[in-house]
Design an enzyme around this catalytic site. Structure first.
Site, PDB file in Angstrom:
ATOM      1  N   CYS A  83       0.795  -1.237   0.000  1.00 21.36           N
ATOM      2  CA  CYS A  83       0.000   0.000   0.000  1.00 21.36           C
ATOM      3  C   CYS A  83       0.825   1.284   0.000  1.00 21.36           C
ATOM      4  O   CYS A  83       0.743   2.068  -0.939  1.00 21.36           O
ATOM      5  CB  CYS A  83      -0.943   0.006   1.192  1.00 21.36           C
ATOM      6  SG  CYS A  83      -2.252  -1.203   1.020  1.00 21.36           S
ATOM      7  N   LYS A  87       3.055   2.175  -3.124  1.00 22.28           N
ATOM      8  CA  LYS A  87       2.275   2.304  -4.377  1.00 22.28           C
ATOM      9  C   LYS A  87       1.295   3.471  -4.296  1.00 22.28           C
ATOM     10  O   LYS A  87       1.158   4.232  -5.243  1.00 22.28           O
ATOM     11  CB  LYS A  87       1.585   0.973  -4.693  1.00 22.28           C
ATOM     12  CG  LYS A  87       0.094   0.943  -4.478  1.00 22.28           C
ATOM     13  CD  LYS A  87      -0.556  -0.303  -4.971  1.00 22.28           C
ATOM     14  CE  LYS A  87      -1.791  -0.637  -4.158  1.00 22.28           C
ATOM     15  NZ  LYS A  87      -2.843   0.364  -4.147  1.00 22.28           N
ATOM     16  N   LYS A 110       6.386  -6.656   7.100  1.00 23.70           N
ATOM     17  CA  LYS A 110       6.089  -6.447   8.523  1.00 23.70           C
ATOM     18  C   LYS A 110       5.799  -7.814   9.120  1.00 23.70           C
ATOM     19  O   LYS A 110       5.575  -8.783   8.366  1.00 23.70           O
ATOM     20  CB  LYS A 110       4.914  -5.484   8.699  1.00 23.70           C
ATOM     21  CG  LYS A 110       3.620  -5.995   8.104  1.00 23.70           C
ATOM     22  CD  LYS A 110       2.529  -4.989   8.196  1.00 23.70           C
ATOM     23  CE  LYS A 110       2.085  -4.814   9.628  1.00 23.70           C
ATOM     24  NZ  LYS A 110       0.770  -4.147   9.727  1.00 23.70           N
TER      25      LYS A 110
HETATM   26  P1  NAD Z   1      -4.459  -8.542  -3.483  1.00 27.45           P
HETATM   27  O1  NAD Z   1      -3.553  -8.472  -4.640  1.00 27.45           O
HETATM   28  O2  NAD Z   1      -4.043  -9.280  -2.266  1.00 27.45           O
HETATM   29  O3  NAD Z   1      -5.872  -9.149  -3.918  1.00 27.45           O
HETATM   30  C1  NAD Z   1      -6.548  -8.788  -5.065  1.00 27.45           C
HETATM   31  C2  NAD Z   1      -7.183 -10.059  -5.613  1.00 27.45           C
HETATM   32  O4  NAD Z   1      -8.071  -9.722  -6.660  1.00 27.45           O
HETATM   33  C3  NAD Z   1      -6.151 -11.022  -6.208  1.00 27.45           C
HETATM   34  O5  NAD Z   1      -6.307 -12.280  -5.624  1.00 27.45           O
HETATM   35  C4  NAD Z   1      -6.502 -11.043  -7.711  1.00 27.45           C
HETATM   36  O6  NAD Z   1      -6.263 -12.291  -8.308  1.00 27.45           O
HETATM   37  C5  NAD Z   1      -7.975 -10.709  -7.677  1.00 27.45           C
HETATM   38  N1  NAD Z   1      -8.503 -10.118  -8.907  1.00 27.45           N
HETATM   39  C6  NAD Z   1      -7.945  -9.183  -9.705  1.00 27.45           C
HETATM   40  N2  NAD Z   1      -8.777  -8.838 -10.692  1.00 27.45           N
HETATM   41  C7  NAD Z   1      -9.896  -9.564 -10.508  1.00 27.45           C
HETATM   42  C8  NAD Z   1     -11.135  -9.635 -11.197  1.00 27.45           C
HETATM   43  N3  NAD Z   1     -11.391  -8.878 -12.255  1.00 27.45           N
HETATM   44  N4  NAD Z   1     -12.063 -10.505 -10.749  1.00 27.45           N
HETATM   45  C9  NAD Z   1     -11.820 -11.285  -9.671  1.00 27.45           C
HETATM   46  N5  NAD Z   1     -10.678 -11.255  -8.975  1.00 27.45           N
HETATM   47  C10 NAD Z   1      -9.720 -10.385  -9.378  1.00 27.45           C
HETATM   48  O7  NAD Z   1      -4.807  -7.029  -3.105  1.00 27.45           O
HETATM   49  P2  NAD Z   1      -5.150  -6.465  -1.664  1.00 27.45           P
HETATM   50  O8  NAD Z   1      -3.901  -6.308  -0.882  1.00 27.45           O
HETATM   51  O9  NAD Z   1      -6.283  -7.217  -1.089  1.00 27.45           O
HETATM   52  O10 NAD Z   1      -5.640  -4.994  -2.052  1.00 27.45           O
HETATM   53  C11 NAD Z   1      -6.856  -4.773  -2.731  1.00 27.45           C
HETATM   54  C12 NAD Z   1      -7.099  -3.291  -2.790  1.00 27.45           C
HETATM   55  O11 NAD Z   1      -7.274  -2.799  -1.460  1.00 27.45           O
HETATM   56  C13 NAD Z   1      -5.949  -2.497  -3.373  1.00 27.45           C
HETATM   57  O12 NAD Z   1      -6.455  -1.412  -4.077  1.00 27.45           O
HETATM   58  C14 NAD Z   1      -5.188  -2.037  -2.162  1.00 27.45           C
HETATM   59  O13 NAD Z   1      -4.469  -0.851  -2.401  1.00 27.45           O
HETATM   60  C15 NAD Z   1      -6.298  -1.807  -1.179  1.00 27.45           C
HETATM   61  N6  NAD Z   1      -5.899  -1.964   0.218  1.00 27.45           N
HETATM   62  C16 NAD Z   1      -5.050  -2.946   0.585  1.00 27.45           C
HETATM   63  C17 NAD Z   1      -4.689  -3.073   1.913  1.00 27.45           C
HETATM   64  C18 NAD Z   1      -3.703  -4.120   2.357  1.00 27.45           C
HETATM   65  O14 NAD Z   1      -3.183  -3.995   3.472  1.00 27.45           O
HETATM   66  N7  NAD Z   1      -3.421  -5.135   1.561  1.00 27.45           N
HETATM   67  C19 NAD Z   1      -5.193  -2.184   2.879  1.00 27.45           C
HETATM   68  C20 NAD Z   1      -6.095  -1.215   2.463  1.00 27.45           C
HETATM   69  C21 NAD Z   1      -6.444  -1.097   1.135  1.00 27.45           C
END
Ligand code: NAD
Length: 472
Positions: free
Chosen positions: A273, A276, A333
């Site tokens: 996060c 990016k 982390k």
């Molecule tokens: P991630 O990469 O762990 O998970 C995303 C998932 O979505 C993946 O498994 C991917 O295969 C799937 N995917 C992608 N396109 C798809 C589609 N069209 N249909 C179905 N599945 C699909 O990402 P994340 O860490 O869970 O983050 C998701 C969002 O939340 C990002 O925008 C991130 O910035 C935000 N976010 C993440 C966190 C964190 O700590 N990881 C915290 C707050 C916000």
């Protein structure tokens, strides 16, 4: 009333949310595009490490309240809420890659076309301000043939969870921000969240969609800046006699305007996060002709911070060629297997380049490490095995199990007991004269101290300054 929820994208945010909602009684359909991940989830497990998540998924498998679906389109038509939780990574040029978001929107739009009920589309992925009201809304309307705000609802509901405590953060968030296209959409999400949180409902604010997106972006930019700030103060502390950045942070943190969290100096911020989102915000701002100079500086400082360690390793081991270095901690982390943008990646690649033989260990991230480093490094089965015969040990992540390592282990098994503790997990080693112990942000002995006089800075002759404390 029991809600029917579709989650699109079963990663850290999507799968944790799905498990929490299903556990509280909602019927949750999960659509994940990756077949391998789908298989793991369908078997009642998580494809990444997150405390207590596997246990929840195992239990949910028995209840059948959470199902993995193969067709998101028909799932939309039978849902009250369709949440998008896909990744929004940055491209090489720093611009956010929204192709997954676009795909997810098209699938949901196809489902909206079939739906005869009011479906609320909820954007949880992190995007730049304006993305939902422009790109997301346009795509949903174009491919559904329906109108947002009239035929279906649309909200931005930013996620603030932290990996490693994602389940706890989802159940007890610091605040809820609802960015609504219209009142009806905002009301629908607020009703659901009031039911879900009950008496534990955190502070909730309702704003427009771009404001919600800005709150998320600005929060992450601020946290990243705080980390870079304390890292630079740590670098300065090292110039003074016995000044410890941890004590400086303690002293600062009592000021409630500052706060102690995110003031732990280290090898730089990482994860999926902060780097990016900061890059995307900086790049995005430039498109509006706005320079975010503070955020740019935080990013620039973070690029350099991991590499300072290479200088320190050289200083301590001398000629690096062929020397063995043990790296403990690879995830960005503790309590997660996530190595996305982890400082360890940059540090390990730089160590390999210096000709060192690198051996690595992490309690949960070994699989991810293998896919990143292949055979350029060796893999240890335990911390003990990792440090054996090493010339130097670097601790990069504050996993609990590292704090149980004893000075005897380092003295008896390493070739030379040189420990660089970037996370202050083994402070007691400092007291053991058999160990060369270095932590980031602790001033050296007096011989290195810098004295400021008349606003100019000069290094004193080592003999003169020995034993004298700098008067700060
Ligand atoms: P991630 O990469 O762990 O998970 C995303 C998932 O979505 C993946 O498994 C991917 O295969 C799937 N995917 C992608 N396109 C798809 C589609 N069209 N249909 C179905 N599945 C699909 O990402 P994340 O860490 O869970 O983050 C998701 C969002 O939340 C990002 O925008 C991130 O910035 C935000 N976010 C993440 C966190 C964190 O700590 N990881 C915290 C707050 C916000």
């Amino acid at each position: 009333m029991q809600k029917r929820i579709l989650i699109v994208g079963a990663g850290y945010v999507g799968l944790v949310s799905a498990a929490c909602y299903a556990q509280s009684g909602s019927r949750v359909a999960v659509y994940e595009k990756d077949q391998a991940k789908r298989g793991i989830i369908a078997s009642g497990r998580s494809w990444f490490y997150e405390p207590s998540l596997d246990r929840m998924l195992r239990n949910l498998k028995k209840t059948r309240r959470m199902t993995v679906v193969l067709d998101p389109v028909s799932a939309v038509a039978s849902s009250d809420l369709a949440m998008i939780t896909v990744g929004t990574p940055t491209r090489r040029d720093g611009i956010a890659d929204l192709s997954d978001l676009d795909r997810a929107c098209r699938d949901i739009a196809e489902g909206l076309k079939l739906a005869s009920r009011y479906v609320l589309v909820v954007i949880r992925s992190t995007v730049l301000p304006g993305t939902t009201s422009e790109l997301v809304r346009r795509t949903l309307e174009r491919f559904s043939g329906k109108k947002a705000g009239r035929d279906f609802g649309l909200v931005v509901y930013p996620e603030f969870l932290r990996e490693g405590s994602a389940v706890r953060d989802t159940l007890h968030p610091s605040r809820i921000v609802i960015g609504e296209l219209d009142r009806c959409s905002g009301n629908a999400l607020e009703r659901f969240l009031k039911e879900f949180y009950g008496r534990d409902l955190p502070p909730l604010i309702r704003v427009n969609m771009a404001t919600a997106e800005m709150i998320k972006g600005a929060s992450n930019a601020f946290l990243a800046t705080k980390v870079s700030f304390i890292n630079e103060i740590a670098n300065l502390c090292e110039s003074f006699n016995n000044v410890d950045v941890d004590r400086v942070a303690d002293g600062m943190g009592y000021d409630h305007r500052i706060g102690r969290e995110f003031l732990n100096a280290g090898p730089g911020f990482g994860g999926s996060c902060l780097p990016k989102d900061l890059k995307a915000l900086v790049k995005g701002a430039r498109q509006f002709g706005v320079r975010l100079r503070v955020a740019e500086a935080a990013l620039a400082a973070n690029e350099l911070q991991p590499l300072r360690l290479i200088g320190l390793v050289r200083e301590l081991v001398g000629n690096t060629r062929g020397k063995k270095v043990a790296v403990l901690g690879l995830s960005f982390k503790p309590s997660t297997s996530d190595m996305r943008m982890a400082p360890s990646v940059k540090i390990i690649r730089a160590l390999v380049k210096t000709g060192m033989r690198v051996k690595v260990y992490d309690p949960e991230a070994m699989e991810n490490a293998k896919s990143l480093f292949a055979d350029s490094v060796a893999y240890a089965s335990s911390a003990r095995n990792c440090v054996r015969q090493a010339d130097c040990c670097l601790i990069l992540t504050e996993w609990g199990e590292f704090s149980a390592l004893t000075s005897g282990l380092f003295v008896q098994t390493m070739k030379k007991a040189v420990v660089i503790d970037c996370r202050r997990v083994l402070k007691s080693l400092k007291l053991d004269s058999r160990i060369v112990y270095r932590a980031l942000g602790i001033g050296r002995e007096a011989s290195d101290a810098i004295v400021w006089r008349n606003c100019t800075m000069r290094r004193e002759h080592p003999n003169k300054s020995r034993g004298r404390r700098h008067p700060i």
